[in-house]
Design a protein around this motif. Sequence first.
Motif, mmCIF file in Angstrom:
data_model
loop_
_atom_site.group_PDB
_atom_site.id
_atom_site.type_symbol
_atom_site.label_atom_id
_atom_site.label_comp_id
_atom_site.label_asym_id
_atom_site.label_seq_id
_atom_site.Cartn_x
_atom_site.Cartn_y
_atom_site.Cartn_z
ATOM 1 N N GLY B 493 0.803 -1.217 0.000
ATOM 2 C CA GLY B 493 0.000 0.000 0.000
ATOM 3 C C GLY B 493 0.834 1.263 0.000
ATOM 4 N N ALA B 494 1.683 1.418 1.029
ATOM 5 C CA ALA B 494 2.480 2.632 1.128
ATOM 6 C C ALA B 494 3.622 2.607 0.119
ATOM 7 C CB ALA B 494 3.031 2.785 2.547
ATOM 8 N N THR B 495 4.210 1.414 -0.055
ATOM 9 C CA THR B 495 5.380 1.307 -0.924
ATOM 10 C C THR B 495 5.033 1.673 -2.366
ATOM 11 O OG1 THR B 495 6.024 -0.512 0.506
ATOM 12 C CG2 THR B 495 7.318 -0.189 -1.477
ATOM 13 N N SER B 496 3.809 1.352 -2.793
ATOM 14 C CA SER B 496 3.441 1.621 -4.180
ATOM 15 C C SER B 496 3.551 3.116 -4.501
ATOM 16 C CB SER B 496 2.029 1.116 -4.462
ATOM 17 O OG SER B 496 1.105 1.794 -3.638
ATOM 18 N N PHE B 497 3.405 3.972 -3.476
ATOM 19 C CA PHE B 497 3.568 5.404 -3.703
ATOM 20 C C PHE B 497 5.024 5.827 -3.597
ATOM 21 C CE2 PHE B 497 -0.846 5.347 -2.491
ATOM 22 C CZ PHE B 497 -1.400 6.273 -3.356
ATOM 23 N N LEU B 498 5.759 5.181 -2.679
ATOM 24 C CA LEU B 498 7.041 5.719 -2.266
ATOM 25 C C LEU B 498 8.230 5.139 -3.004
ATOM 26 C CD1 LEU B 498 6.403 5.821 1.568
ATOM 27 C CD2 LEU B 498 6.220 7.676 -0.105
ATOM 28 N N ALA B 499 8.095 3.886 -3.505
ATOM 29 C CA ALA B 499 9.240 3.262 -4.153
ATOM 30 C C ALA B 499 9.584 4.058 -5.404
ATOM 31 C CB ALA B 499 8.915 1.821 -4.499
ATOM 32 N N ARG B 500 10.868 4.341 -5.561
ATOM 33 C CA ARG B 500 11.245 5.126 -6.748
ATOM 34 C C ARG B 500 11.284 4.218 -7.958
ATOM 35 N NH1 ARG B 500 16.432 7.713 -4.818
ATOM 36 N NH2 ARG B 500 16.543 8.428 -6.977
ATOM 37 N N ASP B 501 10.989 4.813 -9.086
ATOM 38 C CA ASP B 501 10.819 4.020 -10.294
ATOM 39 C C ASP B 501 12.029 3.165 -10.604
ATOM 40 O OD1 ASP B 501 8.305 4.803 -10.682
ATOM 41 O OD2 ASP B 501 8.771 6.442 -12.073
ATOM 42 N N GLU B 502 13.227 3.682 -10.306
ATOM 43 C CA GLU B 502 14.410 2.901 -10.670
ATOM 44 C C GLU B 502 14.776 1.902 -9.566
ATOM 45 O OE1 GLU B 502 14.264 6.042 -10.000
ATOM 46 O OE2 GLU B 502 15.980 6.778 -8.858
ATOM 47 N N ARG B 503 14.064 1.955 -8.403
ATOM 48 C CA ARG B 503 14.363 0.977 -7.358
ATOM 49 C C ARG B 503 13.070 0.443 -6.720
ATOM 50 N NH1 ARG B 503 17.414 3.699 -3.341
ATOM 51 N NH2 ARG B 503 18.155 5.224 -4.847
ATOM 52 N N PRO B 504 12.228 -0.238 -7.517
ATOM 53 C CA PRO B 504 10.970 -0.746 -6.962
ATOM 54 C C PRO B 504 11.211 -2.009 -6.129
ATOM 55 C CG PRO B 504 11.178 -1.414 -9.231
ATOM 56 C CD PRO B 504 12.405 -0.633 -8.912
ATOM 57 N N THR B 505 10.310 -2.267 -5.190
ATOM 58 C CA THR B 505 10.391 -3.533 -4.447
ATOM 59 C C THR B 505 9.673 -4.610 -5.248
ATOM 60 O OG1 THR B 505 8.361 -3.105 -3.248
ATOM 61 C CG2 THR B 505 10.403 -2.325 -2.234
ATOM 62 N N LEU B 506 9.843 -5.843 -4.812
ATOM 63 C CA LEU B 506 9.289 -6.964 -5.579
ATOM 64 C C LEU B 506 7.757 -6.902 -5.712
ATOM 65 C CD1 LEU B 506 9.749 -9.422 -7.186
ATOM 66 C CD2 LEU B 506 10.189 -10.736 -5.124
ATOM 67 N N PRO B 507 7.002 -6.618 -4.621
ATOM 68 C CA PRO B 507 5.537 -6.542 -4.809
ATOM 69 C C PRO B 507 5.137 -5.517 -5.858
ATOM 70 C CG PRO B 507 6.076 -6.620 -2.482
ATOM 71 C CD PRO B 507 7.375 -6.479 -3.206
ATOM 72 N N VAL B 508 5.851 -4.386 -5.886
ATOM 73 C CA VAL B 508 5.527 -3.355 -6.868
ATOM 74 C C VAL B 508 5.763 -3.879 -8.279
ATOM 75 C CG1 VAL B 508 6.158 -1.059 -7.700
ATOM 76 C CG2 VAL B 508 6.037 -1.500 -5.229
ATOM 77 N N VAL B 509 6.878 -4.585 -8.451
ATOM 78 C CA VAL B 509 7.192 -5.133 -9.777
ATOM 79 C C VAL B 509 6.127 -6.161 -10.195
ATOM 80 C CG1 VAL B 509 8.806 -6.642 -11.000
ATOM 81 C CG2 VAL B 509 9.648 -4.667 -9.726
ATOM 82 N N ILE B 510 5.724 -7.000 -9.252
ATOM 83 C CA ILE B 510 4.691 -7.993 -9.583
ATOM 84 C C ILE B 510 3.414 -7.301 -10.041
ATOM 85 C CG2 ILE B 510 3.190 -9.789 -8.616
ATOM 86 C CD1 ILE B 510 5.498 -10.572 -6.770
#
Lengths: 359, 558
Positions: B493-510
């Motif tokens: 939820g929070a990470t989807s806003f905060l992760a920077r495009d060049e360093r996404p976390t795995l859930p965001v990538v999925i």
Amino acid sequence: MSALALDDVTVSYDGVRAVAEVSLALPRGEVLAVLGPSGCGKSTLLRAIAGLELLESGRVLFDGADLARVPTYRRGFAMMFQDGQLFSHLSVAANVAYPLRLRATPRAQAARRVSELLDLVGLPGYDRRDPATLSGGERQRVALARALAGDPRLLLLDEPLSALDGPLRERLATELRAILQATGTTAMCVTHDHDEAYSLADRLAVMRAGRVIQEGPIASVWRAPVDTETALFLGYARVLADKAAMTFRERVPIDALRATGDGGPRSAATRPAPAIALRRSALSVADRGPLSGTVTSARATPEVVRLIVEIAGIGEVDAVAPLRRRGASGVVEAGPAVGAEVHLAVDTTRLAVISTSLD
Amino acid sequence: MNPAPVRPAGLAGRLSLTAGRVALVAIPLAILALFFVLPVSGMVARGLWVEGRFDVVGVQEVLARPRVHRVLWFTLWSSGAATACSIALGIPVAYVCYRLAFPGRRVLRAVVLVPFVLPSVVVGVAFRQLLAGPLAFLGVDASAAVIVAALTFFNIAVVVRTVGSAWESLDRRPGEAAAALGASPSQVLRTVTLPALRPAILASASVVFLFCATAFGVVLMLGGLRYATVETEIYLLTTNLLDLRAAAALSLLQLLIVTALLLGVRRLDLTPTATQERAPAPPGRVSRNDLPALSVAVVAAALVMAPVLTLVVGSLRSSGEWSLVNYRTLTGGAEVGGISVVNALVTSLRVAVDATWLSLGLGLAVAVAVSRPSRTRRERTTRSLLDGLFALPLGVSAVTVGFGFLITLDQPPLDLRDHPLLVPVAQALVALPLVVRTLAPVLAGIDVRRRQAAASLGANPWQASWVVEWPVLRRPLAAAAGFAFAVSLGEFGATSFLARDERPTLPVVIFRLLGQPGELNYGTAMAAAVLLAGVTAAVVVAVEQIEGRSATRGAGLR
């Protein structure tokens, strides 16, 4: 016929025998105390009778019927735990009414019975109290009322008074005895306290390391403990063996000893008595007496002076002396001090002959 | 002897003690203020203050929208249904897992408990696959039911864990007393056992309801636009419709509901009655009476296994045949903005390490502060306020927090948007309530007199903690660390806003892979979900192993 009968009952935990080949019988309306040190298996025995432990072998019978396939809740017994185990989410009245509710007793009738029982245990008007607000003694009274509510065929008491302190325990023991007698309840009580056993029970079974060592009417077990360890556990202060016992018997009239050793299952009269168990108050300081020796220790208590006296040929024995007494010269003097030479009188009702310590 | 020289030293000692306590509370409070209160209020304010005035009419207008009503109703309905299902399945499973001895008990426990830490995107993918494959005949209309099933899938674990451990340590004697008084097994269950478990059941029910009502990833992936809860609606309003006012109004509404719920839970008496001495029974042998509970456990295990198996099978198939192609693309091939799945996993692990130490440090400080015995009424009130305050992140939309970070921490002096700890801090706040909940009861359960005994023997506060608290706290700390790590790995939820495009976390990538067309992207998403689930489960199982081992060591000492 006995109400409860145990036939070679054995209970094991992981191959270790907690209860080993115990056979006992309890007539209807009587109270049996099982006395033993902690860890001797007495609570396990009680739980096995209640159906809370599986038997490895042997039988538990009630009115001649084997209870092996009867689950706890169909045995018609009631169990009272050391700390009451009141249901904390129910009021006092609801706790007492619990067995009645299980039997779907009509509400009005149950309410009547609850107030009868609360009267019986001396807690009238406690109906709405929360168990958490009760004192230890009150909690045990409620637990007793609850246990009696369902008119159990057999009441099982697991150290019912051990959680209470001194004077309260004595008073409750007397009351408990009176209530059990008034209601004609057949009961079995396990305890490690010989005073508690003595004030509650008609019969006594002494247990040690999973086995019943001695069993019988309470007075006769008391008079003739079966071995040294049992005597010490029953509250005898000291046991004289071998030469000390022989010397003692030479100096103390033999008839008196014979007279005391008649009630036990293995009577002293049948065999020469090799050991003598003495209560603290069996020997008392007197102007004259069959024994005499030197005081090696004196300790005053509110009622008597407790002495240890060294007697030639017997060794150390316990004795009592009054706090103050009129001496030979007619002057009131304090009890004997260390080093004093004293004569001792013997109260033969306060000693026991142990006939089997050679076994 | 003159006692006068002693007094100043004593006073100084007391002062430094107080200073220590203040720091203990102040640091977590400051962090909570900066990274939770500020972003949330910033987000809410952005929508509610129009041209410097509080826009009441605007809020009313939002709350009167029929779609908002539908969303609110669906949130309550789905959460309530999922809570009921979790409790209904969880109680029998708790009994089977914690009160019965049978081969395979550990495995069953792990099977039911692991879903709780599975990342929501993984569960989303798994249920999507289930709906696309074996359950395709149900059609899209089944989405609502599938959402409830997915929420139940997560939350059975909460009920099993809470109720099970209460059941495991339940004193057996009241039940035995009841049985000796003539109560049959079912009567004992109804009149003694369930009332004794009531606090645990209510506590787990309220926590499950909170989790369901604020669930994000799963609902977003399964419900889309059609079946939105308040949480996903906030996201949709913020990112798709750019209707900040409506999003803020919904955030506020959610905050109020959650606060009311937390206060309500607090009013229920959930503290188990203290007994001086407990005699818990060892797990019993399976008997015929246990058949109903065992069959429920089998159903629950099936419910839990089905989506996971479907996911694993799906990840191993490509173009209708068995293949490892989906896994080969994990290192590259199907990429999102040049980031491969393995790159993203490394980022996730790095972030999770930071989030874990942050939330453990904060959580420990908060737990110590709230569990110290209170001497005055004011102290007690303050403590319970703090306790509630730090529980808030549990119920506040992670989306709100995440978006709030973006709009409040973006200008000097607080321009933290590029700070490497930004994402870990947000995730640590999400994990914080869990950490506090794990540690505080343990600390509160320690008898004060034990500390006092240590102090009277000459131990200074650190030495006293070392001998009194540390041995008791070691296992819960390991458990809390595992939880925090797992939460961070899966946080979306929070990470989807905060992760920077060049360093996404795995859930965001999925999530992004799922949004891209093509069979390979979908397959890669499934393989990545299996990878993420595997890593998370491995962490949790490892922590359980540590716990188990120190448990046996403790038993040996006894």
